[in-house]
Design a protein around this motif. Structure first.
Motif, PDB file in Angstrom:
ATOM      1  N   PRO A 180       0.819  -1.218   0.000  1.00  0.00           N
ATOM      2  CA  PRO A 180       0.000   0.000   0.000  1.00  0.00           C
ATOM      3  C   PRO A 180       0.851   1.266   0.000  1.00  0.00           C
ATOM      4  O   PRO A 180       2.079   1.215   0.175  1.00  0.00           O
ATOM      5  N   VAL A 181       0.201   2.409  -0.156  1.00  0.00           N
ATOM      6  CA  VAL A 181       0.898   3.692  -0.136  1.00  0.00           C
ATOM      7  C   VAL A 181       1.446   3.963   1.265  1.00  0.00           C
ATOM      8  O   VAL A 181       1.110   3.279   2.237  1.00  0.00           O
ATOM      9  N   ALA A 182       2.291   4.972   1.368  1.00  0.00           N
ATOM     10  CA  ALA A 182       2.982   5.259   2.632  1.00  0.00           C
ATOM     11  C   ALA A 182       2.005   5.491   3.786  1.00  0.00           C
ATOM     12  O   ALA A 182       2.204   4.992   4.896  1.00  0.00           O
ATOM     13  N   ARG A 183       0.940   6.233   3.527  1.00  0.00           N
ATOM     14  CA  ARG A 183      -0.007   6.542   4.596  1.00  0.00           C
ATOM     15  C   ARG A 183      -0.626   5.280   5.188  1.00  0.00           C
ATOM     16  O   ARG A 183      -0.860   5.185   6.394  1.00  0.00           O
ATOM     17  N   MET A 184      -0.885   4.265   4.333  1.00  0.00           N
ATOM     18  CA  MET A 184      -1.503   3.037   4.797  1.00  0.00           C
ATOM     19  C   MET A 184      -0.495   2.096   5.454  1.00  0.00           C
ATOM     20  O   MET A 184      -0.879   1.114   6.102  1.00  0.00           O
ATOM     21  N   ARG A 185       0.787   2.403   5.297  1.00  0.00           N
ATOM     22  CA  ARG A 185       1.824   1.579   5.952  1.00  0.00           C
ATOM     23  C   ARG A 185       2.212   2.139   7.325  1.00  0.00           C
ATOM     24  O   ARG A 185       2.988   1.524   8.054  1.00  0.00           O
TER      25      ARG A 185
END
Length: 487
Positions: free
Chosen positions: A479-484
């Motif tokens: 996933p994108v950074a925010r979701m990690r």
């Protein structure tokens, strides 16, 4: 105004045999074995074993013999009783088998497991509740509306209407809601939910009440969207808690099962094992390729069917009544011969293709270092062995190879090329591995965005654009950074 005119054009069409051959090439070992059994069951002229094949193509395909069978007036009565031959060939196996046990021997059959289905288990659980006849009928209808993941994907109003039209059960939404609450008390926890939010809440409410569980319930009830988007700052401000308290509440949520029915149904499914179609071994620092023996069965044409053809040719008294029988035998013999040839061609195609791949990626197969995987596309192998790209694709997409470093899907060895900062062509597989490693080692409190990942890859000698990083990340299912981000 209608007009008639002639139009000549050239077209190329695949014959049924060519289509069947392509399908055989595409099949992995297990599917090929199933196809082989089906063919042997359908064609009694095809037999397995090591018996030398007697039926030769030249023997029956020459004009002197086949022309006679194709002549409508030349086939008359013969000495052979075709019914006798066919009945022998079609004798069921059970008529030729014998039992080696006496009547007083113990039953030697192994018992078969009969697992209870997910929905049947839910119906059985209804017996633990005290319900009226109406509530029981509604509850069974609700259980029947639960999908394999444990959700009811329909509105209560739709359920009320369906029960009225299909079951003759007339009720209202309030009654259905009440019975639904009973259904949601069953195991596994979370079953009968209408969406993910409700599913998580049901599971949290079944937990032992603690401070973390209470906060988790509040988060799901009041700030579900902020939680799914990982806006942790909003959650901290909303509930006035510390980061440690929020982290423990999130841990409680992460322990929940978003698909309560999936775990149940998955446990009853048969586990499918991968059967490697090839094996590569290192012998005296040289690569050795072998084809799985299950792809090379011993087959031959039935001697009985060949003898019948010879007997008909030698027969002096022939009748038109035997024509269909002769044509049937000829068709089965031709089909068996073609199938044997097709299997041999399949074996050769598989071996030649995998052998080319093995030599193209020789450095990797010798030491297992994925950084030594060369960029390789289907056209590279097609040009090496002179086959069509579509044939290489059929071999690569569904076949596995057993290597000293594990069992690999052949298509995973194919990748596009990219030039690094030193002007060398490298495989995109190598770049994906480095990208995956960078993300695995990042600080989860401040995960790298795609542009920063692109900068890190450039530092390592791989100048790729941010959008390419995003593409590779999506292919790796990251996933994108925010979701990690983790708190």
């Amino acid at each position: 105004m209608l007009k008639q005119f002639l139009n000549l054009k050239l077209s190329q069409k695949l014959s049924p045999q060519q289509i069947q051959l392509m399908k055989l090439i595409q099949m992995p070992t297990q599917a090929f074995e199933q196809r082989l059994l089906e063919e042997m069951n359908e064609n009694p002229a095809l037999e397995g074993g090591n018996e030398e094949e007697i039926y030769e193509k030249d023997e029956f395909d020459n004009n002197d013999q086949y022309d006679e069978y194709e002549d409508n007036d030349s086939i008359d009565s013969g000495d052979i009783n075709i019914d006798e031959y066919l009945s022998n060939d079609e004798t069921p196996d059970y008529k030729t088998q014998s039992s080696n046990y006496s009547d007083d021997d113990e039953d030697r059959e192994s018992p078969l497991a009969a697992p209870v289905s997910f929905h049947q288990d839910l119906v059985n659980q209804l017996n633990t509740f005290i319900l009226t006849d109406e509530q029981r009928d509604i509850a069974e209808f609700l259980v029947g509306s639960i999908d394999d993941m444990g959700y009811i994907r329909r509105s209560v109003q739709d359920i009320v209407d369906d029960m009225a039209f299909t079951q003759g059960i007339y009720t209202d939404e309030k009654t259905v809601e009440k019975v639904l609450c009973i259904v949601q008390e069953m195991e596994p926890s979370g079953v009968g939910a209408r969406d993910l939010q409700e599913c998580l809440l049901l599971q949290l409410k079944h937990k032992t009440p603690t401070e973390s569980v209470a906060l988790a319930i509040a988060i799901i009830e009041e700030q579900f969207e902020s939680f799914t988007k990982k806006h942790y700052e909003k959650l901290l401000a909303k509930f006035l808690v510390s980061k440690e308290q929020l982290r423990k509440a999130i841990e409680e949520i992460e322990k929940l099962n978003p698909k309560p029915g999936g775990a149940y149904t998955g446990s009853s499914k048969i586990t499918e094992h991968v059967v490697p179609d090839f094996a590569i071994r290192i012998v005296d620092d040289e690569l050795e390729l072998t084809l799985n023996g299950r792809n090379a069965p011993e087959l031959h044409v039935s001697k009985d069917y060949q003898d019948m053809m010879m007997s008909y040719k030698a027969s002096k008294d022939k009748s038109a009544a035997q024509k269909d029988a002769v044509q049937f035998i000829k068709q089965k013999l031709d089909s068996a011969k073609w199938f044997i040839d097709a299997i041999k061609q399949r074996q050769e195609t598989l071996f030649v293709t995998m052998n080319a791949i093995m030599h193209f990626q020789q450095e990797y197969f010798l030491d297992g270092d994925e950084s030594k995987l060369k960029p390789m596309i289907l056209k590279d192998i097609a040009d090496m062995i002179g086959l069509d790209i579509s044939t290489i694709s059929r071999v690569a997409n569904s076949k596995y190879v057993d290597t000293p470093y594990g069992t690999k899907l052949i298509k995973d060895f194919f990748s596009e090329a990219m030039t690094n900062d030193q002007g060398e062509e490298v495989s995109t597989i190598e770049i994906k591995n480095i990208l995956e490693r960078l993300i695995a080692e990042e600080d989860k409190n401040k995960p790298y965005p795609d542009d920063q990942l692109a900068d890190l890859l450039k530092e390592k000698g791989y100048p790729i654009a941010r959008r390419t990083v995003a593409k590779y990340r999506e292919l790796l299912d990251i996933p994108v950074a925010r979701m990690r981000k983790k708190i």
